[in-house]
Design an enzyme around this catalytic site. Structure first.
Site, PDB file in Angstrom:
ATOM      1  N   LYS A 176       0.876  -1.163   0.000  1.00  0.00           N
ATOM      2  CA  LYS A 176       0.000   0.000   0.000  1.00  0.00           C
ATOM      3  C   LYS A 176       0.915   1.215   0.000  1.00  0.00           C
ATOM      4  CE  LYS A 176      -3.482   2.566   2.509  1.00  0.00           C
ATOM      5  NZ  LYS A 176      -4.131   2.797   3.828  1.00  0.00           N
ATOM      6  N   GLY A 237      -7.567   9.323   9.320  1.00  0.00           N
ATOM      7  CA  GLY A 237      -7.850   9.405  10.745  1.00  0.00           C
ATOM      8  C   GLY A 237      -8.909  10.407  11.140  1.00  0.00           C
ATOM      9  N   ALA A 263      -9.325   5.816   3.727  1.00  0.00           N
ATOM     10  CA  ALA A 263      -9.125   6.892   4.702  1.00  0.00           C
ATOM     11  C   ALA A 263     -10.376   7.735   4.901  1.00  0.00           C
ATOM     12  CB  ALA A 263      -7.958   7.808   4.319  1.00  0.00           C
ATOM     13  N   GLY A 264     -10.630   8.057   6.165  1.00  0.00           N
ATOM     14  CA  GLY A 264     -11.702   8.970   6.527  1.00  0.00           C
ATOM     15  C   GLY A 264     -13.070   8.343   6.723  1.00  0.00           C
TER      16      GLY A 264
END
Length: 280
Positions: A176, A237, A263-264
């Site tokens: 990743k 995050g 993400a998020g």
């Protein structure tokens, strides 16, 4: 041995020119429940599977009942395949921020995930590293595919170096890729990510790059050989959810590799929206 199976030519590599229906079912790993086998148009009763012979040149039909002509419930009409590897789960889970190893292991099992991300970090040589259990000892490597990341890399050189170290540490060439451009938001450096993708693909890595929800960046990453594109829903995050879902929808329409929203994600409805948009 040449057969026609469900109107498609099939070659079986066998020394004998015949096999029984039961042998065929076992060889092709077919489910025995609720299927019907016909040889040259004649249905073979289940009681005759062990004795009825299929010969070279025969026409074989294998059917089962499904609901209303739609795919069966256990058949995904658009299966998730990354770099030739099929996945039945569409969730990737991390290994950080769990209270303890037991909680992490229970979460992985409950989720049904098949891919978990791990970070690569320098060891503190002043600490008694031997007393700390390795993460690899806490993960069932026979059950989960590891996806190490390059979190913490701010340059192409750092990301490539971390990927090489990760491959050696985890024995996988999947990575990743994260190249961060802004330390406050952890927003990706798209230009550096594309450059690092080209280098790592040339070195035989399967690259899954974290990127911004930018259409042209996604296209360039696919052209660079990325196995997926992974646009953020919102900053890493933050848990702010799908802030720019339209841009992600454009990416999904434009690229042919799988799109993984990364993400998020803050609540289950964020993940549901990503799936409704067509994300993998």
């Amino acid at each position: 041995m040449q057969l026609t199976v469900n109107q498609q030519a099939m070659t079986l590599d066998r020394p004998e020119p015949t096999l029984t229906v039961a042998d065929f079912i076992r060889e092709k790993a077919l489910p025995e429940k609720a299927i019907v086998i016909a040889i040259n148009g004649d249905v073979v009763p289940r009681s005759g599977w062990e004795t009825t012979t299929i010969r070279d040149g025969d026409e074989v039909e294998v059917v089962r009942a499904v609901s209303g002509g739609a795919p069966a419930p256990d058949e995904d009409p658009n299966p998730l395949v990354i770099a030739g590897v099929p996945f039945s789960s569409r969730l990737f889970l991390g290994t950080g921020k769990y209270a303890d190893a037991a909680t992490m292991q229970a979460a992985h099992a409950a989720s049904g995930t098949e891919m978990i991300t791990v970070a690569i970090r320098y060891m503190n040589l002043d600490a008694l590293a031997g007393d700390a259990p390795s993460l690899l000892d806490q993960v069932d490597l026979g059950r989960y595919r590891l996806l190490p990341n390059t979190a913490g890399a701010y340059t192409v050189a750092d990301a490539v170096k971390m990927a090489r170290l990760a491959r050696a540490a985890t024995n996988t060439n999947w990575i990743k890729l994260e190249v961060i451009g802004d330390q406050t938001t952890l927003w990706p450096d798209v230009a550096a990510t594309i450059e690092a993708t080209k280098i790592l693909v040339a070195e035989g890595f399967v690259v899954l790059p974290y990127t911004s929800p930018d259409l042209v960046a996604a296209i360039r990453l696919e052209e660079a050989g990325a196995a997926t594109v992974m646009p953020l829903a919102s900053p890493i995050g933050s848990g702010q959810g799908m802030q720019d879902w339209k841009s992600i929808e454009r990416i999904i329409a434009a690229v042919s590799v799988p799109v993984v929203v990364d993400a998020g994600i803050g609540v289950p409805s964020d993940a549901a929206l990503a799936m409704e948009l067509g994300a993998d």
